[in-house]
Design an enzyme around this catalytic site. Structure first.
Site, mmCIF file in Angstrom:
data_model
loop_
_atom_site.group_PDB
_atom_site.id
_atom_site.type_symbol
_atom_site.label_atom_id
_atom_site.label_comp_id
_atom_site.label_asym_id
_atom_site.label_seq_id
_atom_site.Cartn_x
_atom_site.Cartn_y
_atom_site.Cartn_z
ATOM 1 C CG LEU A 103 -9.733 -9.617 -0.251
ATOM 2 C CD1 LEU A 103 -9.930 -8.677 0.924
ATOM 3 C CD2 LEU A 103 -9.087 -8.871 -1.405
ATOM 4 N NE ARG A 143 2.374 -9.650 -6.377
ATOM 5 C CZ ARG A 143 1.551 -8.681 -5.985
ATOM 6 N NH1 ARG A 143 0.288 -8.644 -6.391
ATOM 7 N NH2 ARG A 143 1.965 -7.717 -5.173
ATOM 8 C CB THR A 187 -3.028 -1.868 6.224
ATOM 9 O OG1 THR A 187 -3.652 -2.127 7.495
ATOM 10 C CG2 THR A 187 -3.942 -0.983 5.383
ATOM 11 C CG HIS A 188 2.567 -4.080 8.593
ATOM 12 N ND1 HIS A 188 3.243 -5.214 8.191
ATOM 13 C CD2 HIS A 188 3.144 -3.685 9.761
ATOM 14 C CE1 HIS A 188 4.188 -5.501 9.074
ATOM 15 N NE2 HIS A 188 4.144 -4.598 10.042
ATOM 16 C CD GLU A 222 -5.084 -8.584 -2.396
ATOM 17 O OE1 GLU A 222 -5.801 -9.115 -1.538
ATOM 18 O OE2 GLU A 222 -5.214 -8.749 -3.610
ATOM 19 C CB THR A 240 -5.178 -3.125 -9.580
ATOM 20 O OG1 THR A 240 -4.597 -2.701 -8.350
ATOM 21 C CG2 THR A 240 -4.078 -3.584 -10.541
ATOM 22 C CD1 TRP A 294 -7.817 3.818 -2.565
ATOM 23 C CD2 TRP A 294 -6.141 4.287 -3.979
ATOM 24 N NE1 TRP A 294 -7.217 4.971 -2.129
ATOM 25 C CE2 TRP A 294 -6.182 5.281 -2.989
ATOM 26 C CE3 TRP A 294 -5.171 4.376 -4.968
ATOM 27 C CZ2 TRP A 294 -5.287 6.343 -2.960
ATOM 28 C CZ3 TRP A 294 -4.288 5.429 -4.947
ATOM 29 C CH2 TRP A 294 -4.355 6.393 -3.942
#
Ligand code: TGC
Ligand code: FAD
Length: 396
Positions: free
Chosen positions: A251, A101, A377-378, A375, A175, A173
């Site tokens: 985002l 994904r 953090t929590h 994307e 992707t 970081w």
């Protein structure tokens, strides 16, 4: 002897008949992606995760099933579908693996979307058809070694040099960066204003080394972006946006897809645990007959159903153009945390087998640790909700 690949027996779960709210196009897209995942992803994903390698050959197949920019116009390499179709496609891909994904999220929402939304017509026609067809792989460079949750503190910068800018700095970081043909990079100009640039892999002074040692999202490749006096033509600057609104809009687009995607991972864990609870016996009866197992399964399907309703409504709002960034944050945060909880409970139901790659749950669980962090953090998403409801900013 070659290990036999286990049959993928996944069945979707729809406790509240949310299917009745979907259009035929949504169901056709879902079924097509589900069968592609069963054919192309399930037979190989454990092996690729095991060796921590990205199945780059899947980029072409992802393009063929319309996974790159499903809701962008067809003229620009997208799928011309609505936001709910986009979400359902992400759900089905993440059912296979969060890393798969991710390949689609980055390409469609973080690379094609900014070029479509903020690019010139020339930039759109130069890059979007190639990205949409999988001929080009893209990546998105926002995070830096010292600026993750706070990207507006970025130090990557551009300096005017006639018909080009000189780009310096580093991103972390990222992707797909080691396999990418182009990178959409966010950097500050001499006035400190954030601009978006399209950096091509062959530009002198640009490198993208891989990051190794990840215990999560192992089938996705992650790297750095290093810029040492890279000369980027001014024609590669995205003309349509300046400031943090540029990267943050991308985002929002990707977080929306993740809110749906996480449900896919949760459903796969629930599906595996439900089947295991019916097939595995202890004390002379199926473990699914024990009340404590039923509690776990009942709570899992309850939380999955709530998450499905949340994204369905969010999808309706997105189709109307009314989904706010804060609403998207709430759904991303809730659904990823939900999926991680479901994965942990499913792991317990599988007992010792749950830690092996005979079942998908431990892989999903490890993947979801990344999804909880990237994307936004929590906790960052909680603070975005907090800011939205109180009107008070916890970040400054
Ligand atoms: P702030 O001052 O709040 O806003 C600046 C401007 O942007 C607007 N805005 C948004 N627009 C669209 N969508 C959003 N989500 C938006 N959030 C803010 C805002 O209205 C304002 O516009 P204007 O016109 O007034 O200029 O910005 P800030 O810098 O203070 O941001 C605060 C904060 C903490 C919320 C933000 O920095 C944040 O979200 N931090 C988290 C960082 C993050 O999510 N990084 C992700 C990196 S990419 C990634 O992880 C890819 S993984 C991909 C994969 O593999 O799948
Ligand atoms: P930090 O920002 O250092 O946060 C560390 C901890 O502090 C977290 O728990 C955080 O919630 C907490 N914290 C920070 N600020 C606050 C605060 N104000 N209040 C309370 N708590 C706070 N980025 C890209 O640009 N492109 C990509 O393609 C990309 N892909 C990624 C792929 C992977 C596998 C991973 C792991 C990350 C990826 N990222 C990417 C980066 C990702 O978005 C960041 O990791 C994330 O935004 C968090 O930044 P950080 O890791 O620097 O953590």
């Amino acid at each position: 002897m070659k290990k036999q690949v286990k049959e993928d027996r996944f069945q979707g779960h729809d406790y509240y008949n949310i299917d009745a709210l979907l259009h035929d196009d949504h169901k056709i897209a879902r079924d097509a992606v589900r069968s592609w995942v069963k054919q192309e992803v399930s037979p190989i994903i454990e092996a690729y995760s095991d060796k921590a390698e990205c199945p780059v050959h899947l980029f072409k197949g992802l393009a063929e099933i319309g996974a790159f920019g499903p809701s962008l116009p067809e003229k620009y390499g997208g799928g011309g579908m609505d936001e709910i179709a986009y979400g359902i496609i992400m759900q089905e891909l993440e059912r296979g693996d969060s890393g798969i994904r991710s390949m689609a999220s980055v390409q469609g929402s973080l690379v094609m979307y900014p070029i479509y939304k903020f690019g010139s017509e020339e930039q759109r026609m130069k890059y979007l058809p190639k990205l949409g067809s999988g001929e080009f792989i893209g990546c998105f460079g926002l995070t830096e070694p010292d600026h993750g949750s706070n990207p507006s503190g970025m130090v990557t910068n551009i300096k005017d040099d006639g018909d080009a800018y000189i780009l310096n700095g580093a991103k972390m970081w990222i992707t797909n960066s080691p396999v990418a043909d182009i990178a959409v990079v966010w950097a500050k100009d001499e006035s400190g204003v954030v601009r978006g640039l399209i950096v091509e892999k062959d530009m002198k002074g640009f490198s993208a080394p891989a990051i190794h040692g990840k215990w999560s999202l192992r089938a996705s490749i992650t790297g750095e972006l290093i810029f040492e006096d890279v000369r980027v033509p001014k024609s590669n600057v995205l003309p349509g946006v300046s400031g943090m609104k540029g990267p943050l809009s991308c985002l929002s687009k990707a977080r929306y897809g993740i809110a749906w995607g996480a449900i896919g991972a949760a459903m796969d864990c629930y599906d595996s645990a439900l089947r295991y609870s019916q097939e595995r016996s202890q004390f002379g009866r199926p473990i699914g007959q024990f009340q404590l197992t039923q509690k776990k399964l009942a709570e899992m399907i309850t939380e999955i159903t709530k998450a499905q309703l949340l994204v369905w409504r969010l999808g309706v709002l997105a189709n109307e153009g009314n989904a706010t960034p804060a609403q998207i944050s709430m759904a991303k945060r809730n659904n990823v945390a939900m999926a991680l909880d479901v994965a942990r409970e499913a792991r317990q139901i599988h007992g010792g087998m749950g830690i092996t790659n005979e079942y998908p749950v431990m892989r999903h669980m490890m993947n979801l640790e990344t999804v909880l962090t990237y994307e936004g953090t929590h906790d960052i998403h909680l603070l975005i909700t907090g800011m939205d409801v109180t009107g008070l900013n916890a970040f400054s």
